[in-house]
Design a protein around this motif. Structure first.
Motif, PDB file in Angstrom:
ATOM      1  N   UNK A  60      -2.626  -0.892   9.037  1.00 52.12           N
ATOM      2  CA  UNK A  60      -3.514  -2.038  10.179  1.00 52.12           C
ATOM      3  C   UNK A  60      -4.252  -2.788   9.414  1.00 52.12           C
ATOM      4  N   UNK A  61      -4.117  -4.747   9.729  1.00 45.74           N
ATOM      5  CA  UNK A  61      -4.279  -5.393   9.464  1.00 45.74           C
ATOM      6  C   UNK A  61      -4.807  -5.911  10.249  1.00 45.74           C
ATOM      7  N   UNK A  62      -5.817  -6.740  10.613  1.00 46.98           N
ATOM      8  CA  UNK A  62      -7.304  -7.498  11.787  1.00 46.98           C
ATOM      9  C   UNK A  62      -7.029  -9.031  10.728  1.00 46.98           C
ATOM     10  N   UNK A  63      -6.654 -10.207  11.125  1.00 42.34           N
ATOM     11  CA  UNK A  63      -6.879 -11.560  11.064  1.00 42.34           C
ATOM     12  C   UNK A  63      -8.102 -11.898  11.968  1.00 42.34           C
ATOM     13  N   UNK A  64      -8.743 -12.875  11.310  1.00 44.02           N
ATOM     14  CA  UNK A  64     -10.024 -13.118  11.396  1.00 44.02           C
ATOM     15  C   UNK A  64     -10.065 -15.168  11.659  1.00 44.02           C
ATOM     16  N   UNK A  65      -9.540 -15.989  12.451  1.00 42.93           N
ATOM     17  CA  UNK A  65      -9.986 -17.309  12.766  1.00 42.93           C
ATOM     18  C   UNK A  65      -8.489 -17.480  11.791  1.00 42.93           C
ATOM     19  N   UNK A  77     -13.421  -0.443  -0.882  1.00 41.35           N
ATOM     20  CA  UNK A  77     -13.240   1.076  -1.559  1.00 41.35           C
ATOM     21  C   UNK A  77     -12.938   2.193  -1.319  1.00 41.35           C
ATOM     22  N   UNK A  78     -13.049   3.277  -1.381  1.00 38.65           N
ATOM     23  CA  UNK A  78     -12.933   4.642  -1.933  1.00 38.65           C
ATOM     24  C   UNK A  78     -12.986   5.293  -3.137  1.00 38.65           C
ATOM     25  N   UNK A  79     -11.593   4.741  -3.891  1.00 38.72           N
ATOM     26  CA  UNK A  79     -10.928   5.065  -2.571  1.00 38.72           C
ATOM     27  C   UNK A  79     -10.452   5.672  -0.936  1.00 38.72           C
ATOM     28  N   UNK A  80      -9.555   5.327   0.131  1.00 41.72           N
ATOM     29  CA  UNK A  80      -9.719   6.388   1.103  1.00 41.72           C
ATOM     30  C   UNK A  80     -10.735   5.838   1.965  1.00 41.72           C
ATOM     31  N   UNK A  81     -11.740   5.045   2.061  1.00 41.02           N
ATOM     32  CA  UNK A  81     -13.040   4.460   2.639  1.00 41.02           C
ATOM     33  C   UNK A  81     -11.919   3.945   4.099  1.00 41.02           C
ATOM     34  N   UNK A 105      -6.220   0.367   4.222  1.00 41.30           N
ATOM     35  CA  UNK A 105      -5.274   0.744   2.786  1.00 41.30           C
ATOM     36  C   UNK A 105      -4.459   1.387   3.272  1.00 41.30           C
ATOM     37  N   UNK A 106      -3.681   2.458   2.657  1.00 37.76           N
ATOM     38  CA  UNK A 106      -2.531   4.058   3.758  1.00 37.76           C
ATOM     39  C   UNK A 106      -3.278   5.353   3.007  1.00 37.76           C
ATOM     40  N   UNK A 107      -3.260   5.589   4.003  1.00 36.24           N
ATOM     41  CA  UNK A 107      -4.173   6.460   4.109  1.00 36.24           C
ATOM     42  C   UNK A 107      -6.238   6.403   4.761  1.00 36.24           C
ATOM     43  N   UNK A 108      -6.141   5.073   5.019  1.00 34.94           N
ATOM     44  CA  UNK A 108      -7.096   4.932   5.153  1.00 34.94           C
ATOM     45  C   UNK A 108      -7.362   5.499   7.030  1.00 34.94           C
TER      46      UNK A 108
END
Length: 348
Positions: A60-65, A77-81, A105-108
């Protein structure tokens, strides 16, 4: 002759500043215009296909602007956050017309969450970031990578392999050595706790009793509010509470381990250390350290001097999540770095 030379210089400066102002005005005017983008329908969200050694997934990604020369990909961070740790950026980047991309990231939580521990390696995550970069059409004319905590590890690893694709690198609140982080946590941060509290925490860890509610209570009350986010728990931002609620504990424990005093057990990051490789980085780099961080700010300063084009930002009131508890220093320093690199005025 001198007068003519002076007038010519003034004219050139005037033209340069006028062109720069016109460019800035154009970026600002188009910053929130999604009409020519292929993600207008989803409000900037893209589910990006990722190929891995064990199959294909989506992140998942979301671009702003919109900004053609400053696009900042955020590595959480995290990993997994989750990307939710960065939601404070909404209060600062849009006003400066900085384009930025949230990314789980994958898994999040907002991405696919395959249950396969073979996926949770630094090398695999680096290739994931590279696939995201290509999908978003980022390159060294505009691509900035900002990694915080574990995201800082990922950002450094990515830069070591793919710095040719980067315009700038930001390493936020992360050291370049897990053993040195462990030592700092054990020898510096732990003893700062009340002795009886530190002894209780160490007993829980010795017994591997990490799920004990008392262990969690002690960490949040005495450690997290000092070194993760320096506010009373009832004042923590909703975005951070949401990120903790959404954490993928399996990924976190597999790579980081169950302890908050260093990377322990069989965690895959336990012996991670890339200090000797940092001198090969030539891309403009900003490192961010904070006075109360779980990471040693002196180490962050050292990284800035070790890379070839580094700058250090010190958050004198901040901890690990300086983007929340020392926003004045954090955002002014990050924005200045982006502006300096973008204009060609970057200096160490």
């Amino acid at each position: 002759m001198k007068i003519k030379t002076f007038l010519l210089s003034v004219f050139i400066i005037f033209l340069f500043n006028n062109c720069k102002n016109n460019q800035d005005d154009s970026v600002k005017a188009n910053y929130l215009d999604f009409s020519k983008r292929d993600d207008q329908f989803t409000g900037g969200i893209k589910m990006i296909p990722i190929s891995t050694p064990v199959g294909k997934f989506k992140v998942w990604t979301k671009t702003v602007g919109n900004n053609p020369t400053i696009k900042v990909l955020l590595l959480h961070g995290g990993p997994g956050l989750t990307h939710e740790c960065f939601e404070s950026f909404d209060g600062y980047f849009p006003n400066q017309s900085i384009e930025y991309i949230y990314y789980d990231q994958l898994g999040s939580y907002y991405s696919d969450q395959p249950n396969d521990n073979r996926l949770w390696t630094n090398e695999r995550f680096v290739e994931e970031v590279e696939q995201v970069r290509k999908a978003l059409k980022l390159d060294n004319t505009n691509f900035y990578l900002l990694g915080q905590s574990w995201g800082g590890i990922l950002a450094m690893e990515y830069a070591l392999k793919y710095q040719k694709n980067l315009k700038g690198l930001i390493i936020s609140n992360m050291m370049a050595s897990a053993p040195e982080y462990n030592k700092y946590a054990e020898e510096v941060l732990g003893p700062q706790l009340p002795p009886e509290v530190f002894n209780q925490i160490k007993t829980f860890e010795k017994n591997k009793d990490y799920t004990n509610p008392k262990y969690t209570e002690l960490l949040f009350k005495y450690y997290y509010t000092e070194h993760i986010l320096r506010k009373p728990l009832n004042e923590w931002p909703e975005s951070i509470n949401r990120a903790f609620k959404h954490i993928n504990s399996n990924v976190y424990v597999f790579m980081q381990g169950p302890s908050e005093f260093g990377i322990t057990g069989n965690a895959t990051l336990k012996n991670w250390d890339i200090k000797s490789k940092l001198k090969t980085l030539t891309v403009p780099t900003l490192t961010i350290g904070a006075k109360y961080d779980t990471m040693d700010p002196e180490h962050m300063k050292w990284i800035a001097n070790e890379v070839q084009n580094g700058r250090f930002l010190f958050c004198s009131n901040g901890s690990h999540l300086s983007q929340y508890d020392d926003q004045k220093n954090y955002f002014s320093g990050v924005i200045q770095f982006l502006r300096d690199v973008d204009s060609g005025d970057f200096k160490k």
